[in-house]
Scaffold this active site. Sequence first.
Site, PDB file in Angstrom:
ATOM      1  CE  LYS A 122      -4.173  -0.188   0.879  1.00 42.20           C
ATOM      2  NZ  LYS A 122      -5.352  -0.503   0.138  1.00 42.20           N
TER       3      LYS A 122
HETATM    4  N1  GLU Z   1      -7.235  -0.402  -2.859  1.00 44.63           N
HETATM    5  C1  GLU Z   1      -8.000  -1.585  -3.043  1.00 44.63           C
HETATM    6  C2  GLU Z   1      -7.959  -2.454  -1.792  1.00 44.63           C
HETATM    7  O1  GLU Z   1      -7.798  -1.957  -0.711  1.00 44.63           O
HETATM    8  C3  GLU Z   1      -7.613  -2.348  -4.314  1.00 44.63           C
HETATM    9  C4  GLU Z   1      -6.171  -2.735  -4.455  1.00 44.63           C
HETATM   10  C5  GLU Z   1      -5.831  -3.296  -5.822  1.00 44.63           C
HETATM   11  O2  GLU Z   1      -6.709  -3.361  -6.673  1.00 44.63           O
HETATM   12  O3  GLU Z   1      -4.665  -3.630  -6.016  1.00 44.63           O
HETATM   13  O4  GLU Z   1      -8.191  -3.630  -1.827  1.00 44.63           O
END
Ligand code: GLU
Length: 432
Positions: A122
Amino acid sequence: MATDIQQEAADQVAPGDEWGTELYRIAANQFDRAGMLLELDPEFVTRLGQPRRSLVVNFPVRLDSGVVLNLTGYRVQHTLTMGPTKGGFRYGPDVSLGECAALAMWMTWKCALLGLPYGGAKGGVRCTPRELSLPEVERLTRRYAAELIPVIGPDRDIPAPDMGTGEREMAWFMDTYSQMMGHSVFEIVTGKPVVLGGTTGRREATGLGVVYVTEAVCERIGLDLREARVAIQGFGNVGAVAAAELYAIGARVIAVSDATAGLVDEEGLDIPAVARWMDDNGMLAGYPDARQVGPADVLEVPCEIVIPAAREQQITAENANRLRCELIVEAANGPTTPEAERILRERGILVVPDVLANAGGVTVSYFEWVQDHQRYTWDELDVQERLRRQLRAAFGRVIDAAERLDCDWRMAALSVAIERVAEAARMRGIYP
Ligand code: GLU
């Protein structure tokens, strides 16, 4: 002398202190509890308990006024064992290293539970997007992308949208990376516009996935979703899509909220009308055909299902006693604190954990990445069918683990995920 200094540093910064935030405490607490339940070999508690890599960058962005702002950005990769890392990046005023670390750990469990060939990551930039102009957001995004070059790549770490970012930012991100490589690299991010190698169905995927999981859970516990009253906190990309889909299948959405207001109508809100109001006004406040309450109050409206789809840490020891529902479906990441969870358990309120409930987003991101690699596009029905199947299979694994380990669904979901990652880590061994 050197050892004295090292000792002093060790006294001051305990292991894991650099991640020290409330959100990381929550993620670590969940990991510890699942580890105890599984009687996880201490080797894997050590190897999986903290992120493997993090990058902190400070970079200048010139505002339209000419003033230069110094911004701080992050990218945290939790485990490198399962393949490339995967996870979104967010823009917000309280983005921090610890927040990214917690969210990266959850991404690892989410991907492992769904059987996706990724570890978790993240990232984010601490900023206030609504105070920035479009060209400023573009410069910020392009510079952030450039700063991440040492750690990202289509087979290394693949970013995606998260809070405060969407298709537009993904297009700039992809373009910046592609400019540096000298050719178009679609597979560097997911959540792109369809015309730039995005997949059909990605924008709706998280919200739609929430509904697919809710359907499967309702079948399991014998609750008729079409008769159910639902309250949704958050009307962004996840909450609004979930609301529209639930409305379309005939569920009664009696409350929704955004940061400006909560709207309640016990007879059921006209969700298409609410969505039009949102499009025209950019906020829910002022919508004429519903009772207005505070944004957090929608969690406490008497109903069968509450869907927190806004931010983390919304259901806490302070309000957990006031919830009047049977089921909570965590569309947001980390919306429930461990203290609240204890209260909910005592009160018999079921919680569908975030790593399952909102996994539709990353699952369709995986579909997008596969299509980009194959240079072959699937149609929308194909995407939705595969998504539904994959989420239902994951819920099946959660149910089995909950029975085997005699635990709640969060511990079951984390256990399935941790077992999978620990097994891979055991077989890969430790280098050198
Ligand atoms: N931000 C989204 C999550 O928390 C999607 C992450 C992604 O698609 O890689 O799952």
